[in-house]
Motif scaffolding. Sequence first.
Motif, PDB file in Angstrom:
ATOM      1  N   THR B 128       1.780 -14.963  -7.521  1.00 52.40           N
ATOM      2  CA  THR B 128       2.747 -15.346  -8.547  1.00 52.40           C
ATOM      3  C   THR B 128       2.546 -14.528  -9.811  1.00 52.40           C
ATOM      4  OG1 THR B 128       2.630 -17.558  -7.639  1.00 52.40           O
ATOM      5  CG2 THR B 128       3.671 -17.325  -9.772  1.00 52.40           C
ATOM      6  N   MET B 129       1.264 -14.370 -10.182  1.00 50.75           N
ATOM      7  CA  MET B 129       0.969 -13.611 -11.393  1.00 50.75           C
ATOM      8  C   MET B 129       1.473 -12.187 -11.274  1.00 50.75           C
ATOM      9  SD  MET B 129      -2.698 -12.829 -13.165  1.00 50.75           S
ATOM     10  CE  MET B 129      -3.338 -11.655 -12.018  1.00 50.75           C
ATOM     11  N   VAL B 130       1.222 -11.562 -10.124  1.00 49.55           N
ATOM     12  CA  VAL B 130       1.653 -10.172  -9.958  1.00 49.55           C
ATOM     13  C   VAL B 130       3.170 -10.073 -10.009  1.00 49.55           C
ATOM     14  CG1 VAL B 130       1.720  -8.261  -8.333  1.00 49.55           C
ATOM     15  CG2 VAL B 130      -0.398  -9.450  -8.731  1.00 49.55           C
ATOM     16  N   LEU B 131       3.859 -11.043  -9.410  1.00 48.84           N
ATOM     17  CA  LEU B 131       5.327 -11.017  -9.438  1.00 48.84           C
ATOM     18  C   LEU B 131       5.863 -11.147 -10.857  1.00 48.84           C
ATOM     19  CD1 LEU B 131       6.404 -13.099  -6.345  1.00 48.84           C
ATOM     20  CD2 LEU B 131       6.945 -10.742  -6.825  1.00 48.84           C
ATOM     21  N   VAL B 132       5.326 -12.116 -11.600  1.00 43.36           N
ATOM     22  CA  VAL B 132       5.822 -12.316 -12.962  1.00 43.36           C
ATOM     23  C   VAL B 132       5.491 -11.103 -13.825  1.00 43.36           C
ATOM     24  CG1 VAL B 132       5.655 -13.782 -14.986  1.00 43.36           C
ATOM     25  CG2 VAL B 132       5.650 -14.798 -12.744  1.00 43.36           C
ATOM     26  N   LEU B 133       4.303 -10.530 -13.628  1.00 45.27           N
ATOM     27  CA  LEU B 133       3.922  -9.344 -14.390  1.00 45.27           C
ATOM     28  C   LEU B 133       4.826  -8.168 -14.071  1.00 45.27           C
ATOM     29  CD1 LEU B 133       0.050  -9.472 -14.237  1.00 45.27           C
ATOM     30  CD2 LEU B 133       1.489  -9.765 -16.229  1.00 45.27           C
ATOM     31  N   ILE B 134       5.218  -8.033 -12.806  1.00 49.00           N
ATOM     32  CA  ILE B 134       6.115  -6.930 -12.454  1.00 49.00           C
ATOM     33  C   ILE B 134       7.454  -7.102 -13.138  1.00 49.00           C
ATOM     34  CG2 ILE B 134       7.471  -6.031 -10.533  1.00 49.00           C
ATOM     35  CD1 ILE B 134       5.015  -6.229  -8.824  1.00 49.00           C
ATOM     36  N   PHE B 135       7.958  -8.360 -13.164  1.00 47.52           N
ATOM     37  CA  PHE B 135       9.216  -8.590 -13.867  1.00 47.52           C
ATOM     38  C   PHE B 135       9.091  -8.274 -15.348  1.00 47.52           C
ATOM     39  CE2 PHE B 135      12.600 -10.079 -11.317  1.00 47.52           C
ATOM     40  CZ  PHE B 135      12.040 -10.592 -10.167  1.00 47.52           C
ATOM     41  N   GLY B 136       7.939  -8.601 -15.934  1.00 43.30           N
ATOM     42  CA  GLY B 136       7.736  -8.276 -17.341  1.00 43.30           C
ATOM     43  C   GLY B 136       7.655  -6.787 -17.592  1.00 43.30           C
ATOM     44  N   GLU B 137       7.009  -6.053 -16.680  1.00 49.93           N
ATOM     45  CA  GLU B 137       6.849  -4.618 -16.881  1.00 49.93           C
ATOM     46  C   GLU B 137       8.160  -3.900 -16.669  1.00 49.93           C
ATOM     47  OE1 GLU B 137       3.752  -2.738 -14.590  1.00 49.93           O
ATOM     48  OE2 GLU B 137       5.127  -1.045 -14.501  1.00 49.93           O
ATOM     49  N   VAL B 138       9.010  -4.466 -15.823  1.00 43.76           N
ATOM     50  CA  VAL B 138      10.292  -3.838 -15.540  1.00 43.76           C
ATOM     51  C   VAL B 138      11.160  -3.806 -16.795  1.00 43.76           C
ATOM     52  CG1 VAL B 138      12.424  -4.546 -14.405  1.00 43.76           C
ATOM     53  CG2 VAL B 138      10.463  -4.013 -13.070  1.00 43.76           C
ATOM     54  N   LEU B 139      10.896  -4.716 -17.749  1.00 45.08           N
ATOM     55  CA  LEU B 139      11.616  -4.652 -19.022  1.00 45.08           C
ATOM     56  C   LEU B 139      11.352  -3.325 -19.714  1.00 45.08           C
ATOM     57  CD1 LEU B 139      10.745  -8.191 -20.417  1.00 45.08           C
ATOM     58  CD2 LEU B 139      12.799  -7.513 -19.208  1.00 45.08           C
ATOM     59  N   GLY B 140      10.084  -2.899 -19.695  1.00 43.90           N
ATOM     60  CA  GLY B 140       9.767  -1.597 -20.268  1.00 43.90           C
ATOM     61  C   GLY B 140      10.405  -0.466 -19.484  1.00 43.90           C
ATOM     62  N   LEU B 141      10.502  -0.663 -18.171  1.00 42.31           N
ATOM     63  CA  LEU B 141      11.114   0.379 -17.338  1.00 42.31           C
ATOM     64  C   LEU B 141      12.595   0.531 -17.654  1.00 42.31           C
ATOM     65  CD1 LEU B 141      10.478   2.280 -14.961  1.00 42.31           C
ATOM     66  CD2 LEU B 141      11.297   0.493 -13.459  1.00 42.31           C
ATOM     67  N   TYR B 142      13.282  -0.582 -17.932  1.00 39.65           N
ATOM     68  CA  TYR B 142      14.702  -0.494 -18.307  1.00 39.65           C
ATOM     69  C   TYR B 142      14.866   0.345 -19.577  1.00 39.65           C
ATOM     70  CZ  TYR B 142      15.502  -4.439 -15.129  1.00 39.65           C
ATOM     71  OH  TYR B 142      15.560  -5.258 -14.047  1.00 39.65           O
ATOM     72  N   GLY B 143      14.001   0.076 -20.559  1.00 42.38           N
ATOM     73  CA  GLY B 143      14.069   0.862 -21.789  1.00 42.38           C
ATOM     74  C   GLY B 143      13.818   2.334 -21.532  1.00 42.38           C
ATOM     75  N   LEU B 144      12.892   2.610 -20.625  1.00 37.36           N
ATOM     76  CA  LEU B 144      12.618   4.003 -20.287  1.00 37.36           C
ATOM     77  C   LEU B 144      13.812   4.653 -19.619  1.00 37.36           C
ATOM     78  CD1 LEU B 144       9.791   5.913 -19.371  1.00 37.36           C
ATOM     79  CD2 LEU B 144      11.118   5.521 -17.362  1.00 37.36           C
ATOM     80  N   ILE B 145      14.489   3.940 -18.727  1.00 38.02           N
ATOM     81  CA  ILE B 145      15.655   4.511 -18.032  1.00 38.02           C
ATOM     82  C   ILE B 145      16.750   4.830 -19.043  1.00 38.02           C
ATOM     83  CG2 ILE B 145      17.498   3.951 -16.423  1.00 38.02           C
ATOM     84  CD1 ILE B 145      15.459   2.378 -14.834  1.00 38.02           C
ATOM     85  N   VAL B 146      17.003   3.891 -19.970  1.00 42.12           N
ATOM     86  CA  VAL B 146      18.031   4.139 -20.990  1.00 42.12           C
ATOM     87  C   VAL B 146      17.628   5.318 -21.862  1.00 42.12           C
ATOM     88  CG1 VAL B 146      19.037   3.156 -23.063  1.00 42.12           C
ATOM     89  CG2 VAL B 146      18.931   1.807 -20.998  1.00 42.12           C
TER      90      VAL B 146
END
Lengths: 95, 160
Positions: B128-146
């Motif tokens: 669960t922790m890894v899943l939630v952390l991945i969702f949190g890190e993906v926020l940074g990835l969205y900013g990087l893509i933009v």
Amino acid sequence: MSEHVAVSKVTAQTAEYSSALPKLLTFTLALAVGPISAYFLSEKFLWSGNSTYAAITAIVAANLVLVGYIITSMNEDNQTPVVTSQEKTESRKTR
Amino acid sequence: MSSCPPYAPFFGFGGVAAAMVLSTVGAAFGTSKSGIGIAGVGTFKPELIMKSLVPVVMSGIVAVYGLVVAVLIVGGIQPGDYSLYAGFVHLAAGLACGCTGMAAGYAIGLVGESCVRAYVYESKVFVTMVLVLIFGEVLGLYGLIVALIMNSRAAEARCI
């Protein structure tokens, strides 16, 4: 007497977990060096100057380091319970 | 008024600084908050430390996102033929990556600390922790893509 037990317990623990330190150092170096060198090397040799693709390569490299770390930590967790149960039975015997 | 004024690199380098600094602020928060949790876990169960370091590695990746965007933007700034349009694009790209990195690091820190403490009692919390952390890190990835998409358009304007 209790000092000897405490010292031996600390040295046994450090011997047991000394395998963790090289792994952690490896992943630290991989995360520090890998993505940025992937950016510059792929920009120069793979994508012939296209920096957007080089940035994507660097991000893929960083996430590969992360996946490698998660897999390594899960594999290590499958190994350590054998060592800790042995150590506990040994310490019970010496008492 | 020229479209390539001499103060245009101010905005470009502002974007470089924003990308690096703000994402590092997020990564520092994530590292320190989860480090506090790991220190609490390590006193009870030292064998869980290797798995508990996953939030710290993820915070490091958020900082790497900021680093890559900073290096990417710096590669596109030159002293002479640099339009104000490109300066604004680079500033926005740096801010996009940096502020989303700050958000991602904040999420990783809070989730990392409490999930690492819960992992002491229940081992199924790890996935669960890894899943939630991945969702949190993906926020940074969205900013990087933009930021990447914006940066690819920076060379459109010509000096007149």
